[in-house]
Design an enzyme around this catalytic site. Structure first.
Site, PDB file in Angstrom:
ATOM      1  N   ARG A  17       1.161  -5.055  -4.229  1.00 42.66           N
ATOM      2  CA  ARG A  17       1.086  -3.678  -4.736  1.00 42.66           C
ATOM      3  C   ARG A  17       1.790  -2.675  -3.821  1.00 42.66           C
ATOM      4  O   ARG A  17       2.018  -1.540  -4.203  1.00 42.66           O
ATOM      5  CB  ARG A  17      -0.384  -3.281  -4.939  1.00 42.66           C
ATOM      6  CG  ARG A  17      -1.039  -4.025  -6.099  1.00 42.66           C
ATOM      7  CD  ARG A  17      -2.567  -3.962  -6.046  1.00 42.66           C
ATOM      8  NE  ARG A  17      -3.117  -4.949  -5.107  1.00 42.66           N
ATOM      9  CZ  ARG A  17      -4.429  -5.148  -4.907  1.00 42.66           C
ATOM     10  NH1 ARG A  17      -5.319  -4.415  -5.570  1.00 42.66           N
ATOM     11  NH2 ARG A  17      -4.855  -6.064  -4.053  1.00 42.66           N
ATOM     12  N   LYS A  24       1.903  -6.395   4.119  1.00 42.80           N
ATOM     13  CA  LYS A  24       1.122  -5.144   4.073  1.00 42.80           C
ATOM     14  C   LYS A  24       0.513  -4.767   5.417  1.00 42.80           C
ATOM     15  O   LYS A  24       0.574  -3.598   5.825  1.00 42.80           O
ATOM     16  CB  LYS A  24       0.025  -5.280   3.021  1.00 42.80           C
ATOM     17  CG  LYS A  24      -0.910  -4.093   2.971  1.00 42.80           C
ATOM     18  CD  LYS A  24      -1.800  -4.088   1.750  1.00 42.80           C
ATOM     19  CE  LYS A  24      -2.790  -5.216   1.756  1.00 42.80           C
ATOM     20  NZ  LYS A  24      -3.620  -5.191   0.544  1.00 42.80           N
ATOM     21  N   GLN A  76      -2.363 -19.709   7.020  1.00 38.08           N
ATOM     22  CA  GLN A  76      -2.611 -20.025   5.605  1.00 38.08           C
ATOM     23  C   GLN A  76      -1.231 -20.036   4.958  1.00 38.08           C
ATOM     24  O   GLN A  76      -0.662 -18.986   4.681  1.00 38.08           O
ATOM     25  CB  GLN A  76      -3.500 -18.936   4.972  1.00 38.08           C
ATOM     26  CG  GLN A  76      -3.848 -19.228   3.519  1.00 38.08           C
ATOM     27  CD  GLN A  76      -4.341 -17.976   2.772  1.00 38.08           C
ATOM     28  OE1 GLN A  76      -4.046 -16.848   3.138  1.00 38.08           O
ATOM     29  NE2 GLN A  76      -5.104 -18.191   1.712  1.00 38.08           N
ATOM     30  N   ALA A 384      28.236  24.195  32.139  1.00 37.19           N
ATOM     31  CA  ALA A 384      28.358  23.940  30.698  1.00 37.19           C
ATOM     32  C   ALA A 384      29.566  23.058  30.418  1.00 37.19           C
ATOM     33  O   ALA A 384      30.602  23.198  31.054  1.00 37.19           O
ATOM     34  CB  ALA A 384      28.494  25.256  29.954  1.00 37.19           C
TER      35      ALA A 384
HETATM   36  C1  UD1 Z   1     -10.820  -7.491  -1.781  1.00 37.22           C
HETATM   37  C2  UD1 Z   1     -12.158  -8.023  -2.296  1.00 37.22           C
HETATM   38  C3  UD1 Z   1     -12.877  -6.897  -3.034  1.00 37.22           C
HETATM   39  C4  UD1 Z   1     -13.086  -5.731  -2.096  1.00 37.22           C
HETATM   40  C5  UD1 Z   1     -11.772  -5.258  -1.457  1.00 37.22           C
HETATM   41  C6  UD1 Z   1     -12.072  -4.304  -0.335  1.00 37.22           C
HETATM   42  C7  UD1 Z   1     -11.849 -10.407  -2.748  1.00 37.22           C
HETATM   43  C8  UD1 Z   1     -11.647 -11.445  -3.786  1.00 37.22           C
HETATM   44  N1  UD1 Z   1     -11.918  -9.155  -3.172  1.00 37.22           N
HETATM   45  O1  UD1 Z   1     -10.007  -7.146  -2.879  1.00 37.22           O
HETATM   46  O2  UD1 Z   1     -14.152  -7.366  -3.495  1.00 37.22           O
HETATM   47  O3  UD1 Z   1     -13.699  -4.671  -2.802  1.00 37.22           O
HETATM   48  O4  UD1 Z   1     -11.045  -6.372  -0.899  1.00 37.22           O
HETATM   49  O5  UD1 Z   1     -10.904  -3.722   0.175  1.00 37.22           O
HETATM   50  O6  UD1 Z   1     -11.966 -10.750  -1.585  1.00 37.22           O
HETATM   51  N2  UD1 Z   1      -5.558 -12.253   2.109  1.00 37.22           N
HETATM   52  C9  UD1 Z   1      -5.246 -13.429   2.763  1.00 37.22           C
HETATM   53  N3  UD1 Z   1      -4.922 -14.538   2.015  1.00 37.22           N
HETATM   54  C10 UD1 Z   1      -4.912 -14.518   0.644  1.00 37.22           C
HETATM   55  C11 UD1 Z   1      -5.246 -13.296   0.004  1.00 37.22           C
HETATM   56  C12 UD1 Z   1      -5.558 -12.186   0.757  1.00 37.22           C
HETATM   57  O7  UD1 Z   1      -5.246 -13.509   3.979  1.00 37.22           O
HETATM   58  O8  UD1 Z   1      -4.626 -15.556   0.052  1.00 37.22           O
HETATM   59  C13 UD1 Z   1      -5.878 -11.060   2.933  1.00 37.22           C
HETATM   60  C14 UD1 Z   1      -4.862  -9.929   2.707  1.00 37.22           C
HETATM   61  O9  UD1 Z   1      -3.817  -9.979   3.644  1.00 37.22           O
HETATM   62  C15 UD1 Z   1      -5.734  -8.670   2.872  1.00 37.22           C
HETATM   63  C16 UD1 Z   1      -7.146  -9.138   2.565  1.00 37.22           C
HETATM   64  O10 UD1 Z   1      -7.125 -10.552   2.550  1.00 37.22           O
HETATM   65  O11 UD1 Z   1      -5.695  -8.176   4.193  1.00 37.22           O
HETATM   66  C17 UD1 Z   1      -7.672  -8.604   1.232  1.00 37.22           C
HETATM   67  O12 UD1 Z   1      -6.802  -9.007   0.180  1.00 37.22           O
HETATM   68  P1  UD1 Z   1      -6.478  -8.049  -1.033  1.00 37.22           P
HETATM   69  O13 UD1 Z   1      -5.574  -8.763  -1.955  1.00 37.22           O
HETATM   70  O14 UD1 Z   1      -6.063  -6.726  -0.559  1.00 37.22           O
HETATM   71  O15 UD1 Z   1      -7.932  -7.939  -1.735  1.00 37.22           O
HETATM   72  P2  UD1 Z   1      -8.420  -6.820  -2.747  1.00 37.22           P
HETATM   73  O16 UD1 Z   1      -7.825  -7.057  -4.075  1.00 37.22           O
HETATM   74  O17 UD1 Z   1      -8.248  -5.484  -2.164  1.00 37.22           O
HETATM   75 CA    CA Z   2      -7.272  -4.747  -0.298  1.00 39.76          CA
END
Ligand code: UD1
Ligand code: CA
Length: 461
Positions: A17, A24, A76, A384
Site C-alpha cells: 500500500r 515499508k 522470512q 571577496a
Molecule cells: C495487522 C494485523 C491487524 C492489526 C494491524 C495493526 C494481522 C493479520 N493483522 O494488519 O489485526 O490491526 O496490523 O497495525 O496480523 N509482515 C511480515 N511478514 C509477512 C507479512 C507482514 O513480516 O508475511 C510484517 C510487515 O512488515 C509489517 C507487519 O508485519 O511490519 C504488519 O503487516 P501489515 O501487512 O502491515 O498488517 P496489517 O494489514 O496492518
Molecule cells: Ca500495518
C-alpha cells in the site's frame, strides 16, 4: 523470575500500500526509519531482552539500517503473512521459554512505557497472552477485538473477514502482544490460511489459544495515537507530523525558543541547549548537537553537525557534517559542505562555500569565496572572490594559509600551496608558488594607462 523476554519485530513485508520500491519499514518519520523507532522502544524494556527482527523484503537494507542496534535477524524468504513470519522464529526461540513480545515494524509511535506495562501485566500469570488494544473513532483497516462475557479476548477478526456487526466494534488490534512462550510455540503451527487473503494471520492465534482453554487479556490504552500503524504515504506523513510536534514541544519545555514551531523540522536525535532560538522553516537533522544561546536563522538547514554555544547561523544557510566552535557567525546564504571545522568567533558570510576546511578562530571570509581542502589560520582575512583551486582534474590538493594573513579580493590560489603567517596577497592575484611569512605575493599583470586614448580613437573615424 529469570525467564527471558524475547522481543520479535515483524518487518519482512514489502508494504504494497506504500506503492514504493523500498520496504515499508525503511521509510522515515522523525528522521529515523520506522523499524528503528520500534527497536528503540523495545530496547528500553526491562529485564534485559533479546530482540529478533524478522526480515524478508529488502532484507539486506533492513539489516544495514539496524546494524548499529545489535539486534538479531531471522529471515522470512516468502511473505505469507504475520503468523508465518513469527513461525520463522520458533526454532531459535522455543527452547528459551519465558515470554515472547511480538510487535510490528510499522508502528513507530509505540512508547517504552506502554511496552513495559504489557510485559508487567503478563509476567508471572497463568494466562496465555496479553495484547494491547485501544478504541478508535474510525477503526477501518485494523483487526477488531472480540471480547467474551468475562472480558477476555476470544478472537481477533481482520477487516476483510469481519461481519458488518463486527466492523462496528471500536476496539482494535494494535499488533502488540505478549505471549507465554510455551503456549505460543505449542500452538503456532495450528494457524492456517482459511481467509480471503490466503495468508497465515498471526491474529488467529488468539482464537486457537482461547479454544484450547487458555485466557488472553486485553490491555486497553487511552492514548490511541501511539498505536497508529503505517500502511500508506498519507499515514506516513501524519505520523511524521506527530513526531515533529512532539519534538518541538519537548525542546520548548527545555528552554529553546522556536519561532513558528509548525514550520520547523527537527529530527528525534537532535539536541539543542537552553536559550537557543530556532527561526521559521529551519531544519535540524540527523544527530545534530546545538549549544546554548545559539541562533538558527530562518530556512537554514543543519545536518549531522555540532555547534558550540552562541553560534549564530543567519538565514538560508546549509551546514552538513561540520563542527562549529563558540561565537562563530555563519551566513546568510553560506554553505558548509562535508568535513569542516570552524574556529571560535570566526565569520563566514554570504555566498561562501567551505568543503573539508579548517577555518581558524577569528578568521573571516565575509563574502563570495570557495575554500576547499584548506587550512586557514587564526585571524586570517579572506577577501571577496577568493577561490582555492583544489582540483587539477585528477586529484584534490590542499591549500595552507597561516595565521593573520590577508588574502586580497579575487585571489586565485592554485593548490598545492602554502601561504605563511602575516603575509599579504595582492587583490586579483593568481598564486601558484609558496608565499613565505610576512611577504607580499603578487601574481597579476601591471595596469597600463594610455592618456587621451578615447579622443584619438574618435578622430580616426
Ligand atoms: C495487522 C494485523 C491487524 C492489526 C494491524 C495493526 C494481522 C493479520 N493483522 O494488519 O489485526 O490491526 O496490523 O497495525 O496480523 N509482515 C511480515 N511478514 C509477512 C507479512 C507482514 O513480516 O508475511 C510484517 C510487515 O512488515 C509489517 C507487519 O508485519 O511490519 C504488519 O503487516 P501489515 O501487512 O502491515 O498488517 P496489517 O494489514 O496492518
Ligand atoms: Ca500495518
Amino acid at each position: 523470575m529469570n525467564s527471558p523476554i524475547n522481543v520479535v519485530i515483524l518487518a519482512a513485508g514489502l508494504g504494497t500500500r506504500m506503492k514504493s520500491k523500498r520496504a515499508k519499514v525503511l521509510h522515515r518519520v522523525g528522521g529515523l526509519t520506522l523499524v528503528e523507532h520500534v527497536v528503540n522502544a523495545a530496547a528500553g524494556i526491562t529485564p534485559p531482552e533479546h530482540i529478533t527482527v524478522v526480515v524478508g523484503s529488502q532484507a539486506e537494507q533492513v539489516q544495514a539500517a539496524l546494524a548499529h542496534t545489535g539486534v538479531r535477524f531471522v529471515e522470512q524468504t516468502e511473505q505469507k503473512g504475520t503468523g508465518h513470519a513469527l513461525m520463522m522464529c520458533r526454532d531459535a526461540l522455543a527452547p528459551q521459554g519465558g515470554l515472547v513480545v511480538v510487535t510490528y515494524g510499522d508502528g513507530p509511535l509505540l512508547s517504552r512505557a506502554t511496552l513495559q506495562e504489557l510485559v508487567d501485566r503478563q509476567a508471572g500469570v497463568d494466562r496465555a497472552a496479553t495484547l494491547i488494544t485501544t478504541r478508535l473513532e474510525d477503526p477501518t483497516g485494523y483487526g477488531r477485538i472480540i471480547l467474551g462475557k468475562d472480558g477476555e479476548v476470544q478472537a481477533i477478526v481482520e477487516q476483510k473477514a469481519a461481519t458488518p456487526q463486527q466492523l462496528s466494534i471500536p476496539l482494535i488490534n494494535s499488533g502488540i502482544y505478549c505471549f507465554r512462550a510455551d503456549l505460543l510455540w505449542k500452538h503456532i503451527a495450528e494457524i492456517g490460511t482459511d481467509n480471503p487473503a490466503r495468508e497465515y494471520y498471526l491474529t488467529d492465534i488468539v482464537e486457537i489459544l482461547s479454544r484450547a482453554g487458555h485466557k488472553v487479556a486485553a490491555l486497553e490504552v487511552p492514548d490511541s495515537e501511539e498505536l497508529l500503524g503505517i500502511n500508506t504515504r498519507a499515514e506516513l506523513a501524519s505520523v511524521d507530523k506527530i513526531f515533529r510536534e512532539r519534538k518541538v514541544r519537548e525542546l520548548m519545555l527545555e528552554g529553546v525558543t522556536i519561532e513558528k514551531p509548525e514550520t520547523v523540522t527537527i529530527d528525534c536525535a537532535v539536541r539543542i541547549g537552553a536559550d537557543s532560538i530556532v527561526g521559521p522553516f529551519a531544519q535540524i537533522l540527523g544527530p545534530s548537537d546545538i549549544g546554548e544561546d545559539c541562533r538558527i536563522g530562518a530556512c537554514s538547514i543543519v545536518e549531522n553537525s555540532k555547534l558550540a554555544d552562541r553560534v549564530h547561523i543567519a538565514p538560508f544557510t546549509s551546514i552538513a557534517d561540520s563542527k562549529v566552535d563558540a561565537d562563530a557567525h555563519i551566513g546568510p546564504f553560506a554553505r558548509l559542505r562535508a568535513g569542516n571545522r570552524v574556529g571560535a568567533g570566526a565569520h563566514i558570510g554570504n555566498f561562501v562555500e567551505l568543503k573539508n576546511t579548517q577555518f581558524g578562530a577569528g578568521a573571516k571570509a565575509n563574502h563570495l569565496a570557495y575554500l576547499g581542502d584548506a587550512e586557514i589560520g587564526d585571524k586570517t582575512n579572506i577577501g571577496a572572490g577568493t577561490i582555492t583551486c583544489n582540483y587539477d582534474g585528477v586529484k584534490k590538493h590542499r591549500t595552507r594559509i597561516g595565521k593573520a594573513a590577508f588574502i586580497g579580493s579575487n585571489s586565485t590560489l592554485v593548490a598545492p600551496l602554502e601561504i605563511g603567517d602575516s603575509s599579504y596577497i595582492g587583490a586579483g592575484s593568481v598564486i601558484t608558488d609558496p608565499v613565505p611569512a610576512e611577504a607580499l605575493g603578487l601574481g597579476r599583470s601591471r595596469q597600463v594607462v594610455k592618456g587621451g586614448w578615447a579622443s584619438k580613437q574618435k578622430r580616426k573615424k
